[in-house]
Design an enzyme around this catalytic site. Structure first.
Site, PDB file in Angstrom:
ATOM      1  N   GLU A   1      40.039  41.304  39.345  1.00  0.00           N
ATOM      2  CA  GLU A   1      40.863  41.037  40.518  1.00  0.00           C
ATOM      3  C   GLU A   1      40.487  39.683  41.106  1.00  0.00           C
ATOM      4  O   GLU A   1      39.586  39.592  41.963  1.00  0.00           O
ATOM      5  CB  GLU A   1      40.672  42.158  41.542  1.00  0.00           C
ATOM      6  CG  GLU A   1      41.634  42.038  42.684  1.00  0.00           C
ATOM      7  CD  GLU A   1      41.766  43.318  43.483  1.00  0.00           C
ATOM      8  OE1 GLU A   1      42.780  44.011  43.300  1.00  0.00           O
ATOM      9  OE2 GLU A   1      40.873  43.612  44.273  1.00  0.00           O
TER      10      GLU A   1
ATOM     11  N   HIS B   1      34.913  45.799  46.090  1.00  0.00           N
ATOM     12  CA  HIS B   1      36.159  45.086  46.408  1.00  0.00           C
ATOM     13  C   HIS B   1      35.818  43.796  47.166  1.00  0.00           C
ATOM     14  O   HIS B   1      34.892  43.781  47.989  1.00  0.00           O
ATOM     15  CB  HIS B   1      37.076  45.976  47.245  1.00  0.00           C
ATOM     16  CG  HIS B   1      38.462  45.428  47.353  1.00  0.00           C
ATOM     17  ND1 HIS B   1      38.765  44.418  48.230  1.00  0.00           N
ATOM     18  CD2 HIS B   1      39.591  45.700  46.676  1.00  0.00           C
ATOM     19  CE1 HIS B   1      40.046  44.097  48.091  1.00  0.00           C
ATOM     20  NE2 HIS B   1      40.574  44.869  47.143  1.00  0.00           N
TER      21      HIS B   1
END
Ligand code: PGA
Length: 254
Positions: free
Chosen positions: A164, A94
């Protein structure tokens, strides 16, 4: 039969208490249980894994990170421990881990390798820090190639790629969701790289999901127009009502 849409709720370092986590998980399970075409995953922080697990049946248990080995590594949580706790999905790479905790592509690669060996599904996040133009920067390709170094084709069935873009994450300054067109282009680009590494079939079979300011109002366009296989959801995954709407909208994608 149509493929299920995958919705992964990344709770990040929220909520503050075990009671809140428990209540949130219970409410989400009540909705998820009615929706057969959506596979929902909740990824709480490590201390709440057990609490959340006790409230969910239809929803799968996820974690927000995982380490590559047991041993003298204070503060880390290895794949083996996650597996023994019943964790089925782990988010890896992430952007918040990279930006705030200096996680490198090499660390991401080691984590993926260990998790896949333990038969845990990996949600690998890739995405550029800034949108320079409509073309998806080469950086996404590089992140992907580095993350998958040494990973065998036979292990790929447990890989999910989350596109993302960092600038689209709701907590970042001036964030805005990507457009379905751009994210669709990104998914084509990602599939090309996977096809180059593992062949067309593996590429077709790898779910690609989108993350960044997803909510109940925009999820449908990412599923329909961008043809995403699902979504990685941050903020909207902490509001039980909004999340219920989001799951319903995702299940009505066709
Ligand atoms: P957001 O977060 O949905 O709040 O933009 C997504 C993420 O960071 O995974």
């Amino acid at each position: 039969m149509a493929k299920k849409i995958l919705i992964v709720a990344n709770w990040k370092a929220n909520p503050a208490t075990k009671e809140e986590a428990s209540s949130l998980a219970r409410k989400m399970e009540l909705v998820a249980v009615k929706l057969n075409m959506v596979k929902t995953v909740i990824a709480p922080s490590f201390p709440f894994l057990q609490t959340v697990k006790s409230k969910i049946k239809k929803i799968a248990l996820g974690a927000q990170d995982g380490f590559w080995t047991t041993g003298p590594y204070t503060g880390e949580v290895p794949a083996e421990q996650l597996k023994s706790l019943g964790v089925k999905y782990v988010i890896v790479g992430h952007s918040e881990r990279k930006i705030y905790f200096q996680e490198t592509d090499e660390m991401i690669n080691k984590k993926i390798s260990a998790l896949l060996k333990n038969k845990i599904k990996v949600v690998l996040c890739v995405g550029e820090r800034e949108r320079i133009d409509a073309n998806i920067p080469e950086i996404v390709g590089e992140q992907l190639r580095n993350a998958l170094r040494g990973i065998r084709g036979t292990e790929l069935k447990n890989l999910i790629v989350a596109y993302e873009p960092v600038w689209a994450i709701s907590s970042n300054a001036n964030s805005r969701p990507d457009t379905p067109e751009n994210s669709h282009q990104a998914s084509i680009y990602i599939r090309k790289i996977i096809a180059g590494l593992y062949g067309e079939k593996a590429s077709r079979n790898t779910p690609i999901i989108y993350g960044g300011s997803i909510n109940a109002s925009n999820i449908r366009s990412f599923m329909r127009e961008a043809k995403m296989d699902g979504a990685l959801v941050g903020k909207a995954g902490l509001d039980p009502r909004g999340f219920a709407e989001l799951l319903k909208a995702a299940s009505e994608r066709l």
